[in-house]
Design an enzyme around this catalytic site. Structure first.
Site, PDB file in Angstrom:
ATOM      1  CG  HIS A 148     -11.417   1.174 -70.475  1.00 21.46           C
ATOM      2  ND1 HIS A 148     -12.086   1.594 -71.597  1.00 21.46           N
ATOM      3  CD2 HIS A 148     -11.809  -0.115 -70.279  1.00 21.46           C
ATOM      4  CE1 HIS A 148     -12.843   0.606 -72.060  1.00 21.46           C
ATOM      5  NE2 HIS A 148     -12.692  -0.446 -71.285  1.00 21.46           N
ATOM      6  CD  GLN A 162     -15.552   0.558 -69.517  1.00 18.05           C
ATOM      7  OE1 GLN A 162     -14.975   0.065 -68.555  1.00 18.05           O
ATOM      8  NE2 GLN A 162     -16.189  -0.173 -70.416  1.00 18.05           N
ATOM      9  N   GLY A 199     -15.276  -6.112 -65.333  1.00 20.27           N
ATOM     10  CA  GLY A 199     -14.452  -4.947 -65.015  1.00 20.27           C
ATOM     11  C   GLY A 199     -15.097  -3.704 -65.587  1.00 20.27           C
ATOM     12  CB  CYS A 240     -15.166  -3.539 -74.123  1.00 20.13           C
ATOM     13  SG  CYS A 240     -15.025  -1.962 -73.285  1.00 20.13           S
ATOM     14  CG  LEU A 241     -19.609  -3.999 -69.560  1.00 19.04           C
ATOM     15  CD1 LEU A 241     -19.811  -3.547 -68.116  1.00 19.04           C
ATOM     16  CD2 LEU A 241     -20.714  -4.967 -69.963  1.00 19.04           C
ATOM     17  CG  HIS A 262     -10.198  -4.636 -71.072  1.00 16.93           C
ATOM     18  ND1 HIS A 262     -10.598  -5.167 -72.276  1.00 16.93           N
ATOM     19  CD2 HIS A 262     -11.135  -3.704 -70.742  1.00 16.93           C
ATOM     20  CE1 HIS A 262     -11.709  -4.566 -72.666  1.00 16.93           C
ATOM     21  NE2 HIS A 262     -12.062  -3.677 -71.751  1.00 16.93           N
ATOM     22  CD  GLU A 263     -12.034  -2.947 -67.067  1.00 17.97           C
ATOM     23  OE1 GLU A 263     -12.361  -1.773 -67.306  1.00 17.97           O
ATOM     24  OE2 GLU A 263     -12.583  -3.921 -67.610  1.00 17.97           O
TER      25      GLU A 263
HETATM   26 ZN    ZN Z   1     -13.602  -2.249 -71.579  1.00 21.89          ZN
END
Ligand code: ZN
Length: 178
Positions: A142, A50, A45, A96-97, A138-139
């Site tokens: 963000h 991000q 995701g 998380c990226l 989670h997304e």
């Molecule tokens: Zn993340």
């Protein structure tokens, strides 16, 4: 086009994203780039903040896996909104990226109903459970400037998952206690 992923410590990750008022070619390009960027990093995701864009857009892709209910999906969502959450919750690990090299345990509702617009601006409603619901939540966090490390079940439920140079921003995070 693969875009640069913003890492923890970058203030853009802590800002609230704006609603997309008009879906333009630029919005569609953003979603395409986000999918490409997420795939290039083997993520499941990615949310627009991000890649430094404060718009309410996200992508999720979970490969088909017989152990994961509802897997084998690709979503590109605009203005996603959780309209229902189950009372039942569960705890699992997240990464998380934007926080490379760390994973932590987070408790979340087991299932959610999400309303959003798709890439063409068509209204959609999805029901997801388990891992797919976790990734969506989670997304969507963000888009509010919220990261998974804000939601750890306990401060020590965060750990490194790979060897490597220490992230320059690691001191900003909760460090696992020995
Ligand atoms: Zn993340």
């Amino acid at each position: 086009m693969v875009r640069e992923i913003r890492k923890i410590g970058d203030p853009v990750l802590r800002r609230k994203a704006r609603k997309v008022e008009k879906i333009s070619k630029e919005t569609q390009k953003l979603l395409d780039d986000m999918l490409e960027t997420m795939r290039a990093r083997n993520g499941v995701g990615l949310a627009a903040p991000q890649v430094g864009v404060l718009q309410r857009a996200l992508v999720v892709e979970i490969e088909a896996n017989e152990k994961i209910a509802g897997s084998g999906v690709t979503y590109a969502l605009i203005n996603p909104e959780i309209v229902r959450r189950s009372q039942e919750s569960w705890t699992d690990q997240e990464g998380c990226l934007s926080i490379p090299g760390w994973r932590g345990e987070v408790e979340r509702p087991w299932s959610v109903v999400v309303k959003a617009l798709d890439r063409q601006g068509k209204r959609i409603r999805l029901e997801a459970e388990g891992w797919v619901a976790r990734v969506l939540q989670h997304e969507i966090d963000h888009l509010e400037g919220v990261l998974f490390i804000d939601k750890l079940i306990a401060p020590d439920r965060l750990w490194r998952v790979e060897e490597g140079k220490e992230e320059e921003t690691a001191q900003e995070m909760v460090l696992p206690t020995p």
